[in-house]
Write an enzyme that holds these catalytic residues in place. Sequence first.
Site, PDB file in Angstrom:
ATOM      1  N   TYR A 134       0.830  -1.200   0.000  1.00 27.98           N
ATOM      2  CA  TYR A 134       0.000   0.000   0.000  1.00 27.98           C
ATOM      3  C   TYR A 134       0.862   1.246   0.000  1.00 27.98           C
ATOM      4  CZ  TYR A 134      -4.298  -2.505   1.307  1.00 27.98           C
ATOM      5  OH  TYR A 134      -5.395  -3.319   1.336  1.00 27.98           O
TER       6      TYR A 134
ATOM      7  N   HIS B 197     -10.714  -2.572  -1.161  1.00 29.95           N
ATOM      8  CA  HIS B 197     -11.632  -1.974  -0.192  1.00 29.95           C
ATOM      9  C   HIS B 197     -12.676  -1.144  -0.927  1.00 29.95           C
ATOM     10  CE1 HIS B 197      -9.184  -2.877   3.437  1.00 29.95           C
ATOM     11  NE2 HIS B 197      -8.180  -2.820   2.583  1.00 29.95           N
TER      12      HIS B 197
ATOM     13  N   ARG C  97      -3.158 -11.777   3.964  1.00 30.57           N
ATOM     14  CA  ARG C  97      -4.507 -11.387   3.525  1.00 30.57           C
ATOM     15  C   ARG C  97      -4.725 -11.825   2.083  1.00 30.57           C
ATOM     16  NH1 ARG C  97      -7.894  -7.774   4.770  1.00 30.57           N
ATOM     17  NH2 ARG C  97      -9.208  -9.550   4.375  1.00 30.57           N
TER      18      ARG C  97
ATOM     19  N   TYR D 180      -0.927  -9.819   0.811  1.00 28.85           N
ATOM     20  CA  TYR D 180       0.181  -9.272   1.603  1.00 28.85           C
ATOM     21  C   TYR D 180       0.173  -9.837   3.019  1.00 28.85           C
ATOM     22  CZ  TYR D 180      -3.403  -5.986   3.265  1.00 28.85           C
ATOM     23  OH  TYR D 180      -4.536  -5.436   3.778  1.00 28.85           O
TER      24      TYR D 180
ATOM     25  N   HIS E   6      -7.487  -8.220  -2.132  1.00 28.50           N
ATOM     26  CA  HIS E   6      -8.809  -7.589  -1.986  1.00 28.50           C
ATOM     27  C   HIS E   6      -8.740  -6.123  -2.368  1.00 28.50           C
ATOM     28  CE1 HIS E   6      -6.714  -6.930   1.861  1.00 28.50           C
ATOM     29  NE2 HIS E   6      -7.323  -5.755   1.848  1.00 28.50           N
TER      30      HIS E   6
END
Lengths: 267, 194
Positions: A131, A185, A180, A170, A183
């Site tokens: 991110y 958000h 995770r 990640y 995905h």
Amino acid sequence: MTTTDRDETRSRDGLASQAVITAEIERIREEDARSVVPRTQPRIDFAPYRSSILRHPTKDLHQADPETIELASPVFGHQDVKPLEADLTIQQNGEPIGERIRISGRVLDGDGRPVRRQLVEIWQANAAGRYVHKRDQHPAPIDPNFTGAGRALTDDEGTYSFLTIKPGPYPWRNHRNAWRPAHVHFSIFGTEFTQRMITQMYFPGDPLFPLDPIYQSITDQHARDRLVAQYDHDSSEHEWLLGYRWDIVLTGSHATWTERDGGTDHV
Amino acid sequence: MSDDATAGALVPTPGQTVGPFFHFGLPYAGGESLVPTSHPGAVRLHGTVTDGHGDPIPDAMLEIWQADEQGNISTEPGSLSRDPYVFTGWGRAATDAAGHYRFTTVNPGATDEGSAPFISVCVVARGLLNRLFTRAYLPEDAASLAADPLLSSLDEERRPTLVGTREEGGALRFDVRLQGENETVFLQFPRHDA
């Protein structure tokens, strides 16, 4: 499980093993499977997601009838969202690295009506699972050509569409070797503030699904499936991108509910 | 989606936590300013979001949605572009490193004759698996507060968690306690599944 059992399954850094987390997930799932009405929303009390332990209300949510302000919703328009904000691949100077994809679908309310001209926001990791956020310390490369945040307004059919890059999975520190599933958000508004919702969209066939305590906090399989997009070959584009389709259903509006039940019409 | 259809109703999509990395996606410049600080009716709305140990939560976010001072509900777009002359009634603010959030807004008026004015609040955070709704009532009008259907349905000790505190200088303090002592009352509306 006794304390001793737990200690043996902990690694030196004090984090639980995946086996411990998976056993907890399965125990809660079996508990919920005995209830007559399946849960359609995540449990907010879900200890396998360790950060939730001190951050969920322990008292039941209080039943309340929505008041006038809660039956309305903020309005967003073209001064708020530019059409190019729905394209996450053109925000910098060059092409981002990764699989180019289109995610599109409809936002509907619980009565099947399209949510028109309303705000949809997304944010996500890049193709390497990193991110653009100062707190993300995962040693995967930042892509100078990918920020990973976008906005769109739905059209008159409730349809939204984003052009982006498929995010990578990640690691995180919920437990030892925790990853995770990939995905995106999503943040969505309805026609009433009571329909406000924030969630995550997943990609089909991810092998990390059974291991992830955030996804598994939704203890019913049918409900979990509602967060998984479908690969949609019809929206894939020749020599250009792969298409995914994901429809979003908000709770039913109370305007129709009160009409149906013979109550006063608030709108 | 037809398999979800029962008596014309669709099953809502589940929520998920906002996670730790929302700061580059959701908060935006001006999100906390429903009116400029120079507005004659400007009021600071602020508070701390805390967990079950009473520790501040530095990765929470609040959204507020409210009527204007006359009790009118805005239908104006522009919350993201923020024209300081247009009141849209909606704002968004993340908590800071001390778990503190702040908005600049106005005191909402009553939307209905005699109703108790409040600000609708939606709370999300890392560790919180679904969004929560609550209300921040203005503390002044004792009669309307006493007559409010929600407040009067609550035990006396829980009621104060929904009523803001007026500070010197006119600021409205509204703390959000996700868990533990004086846990804030969070709401479930009809048609909402658990």
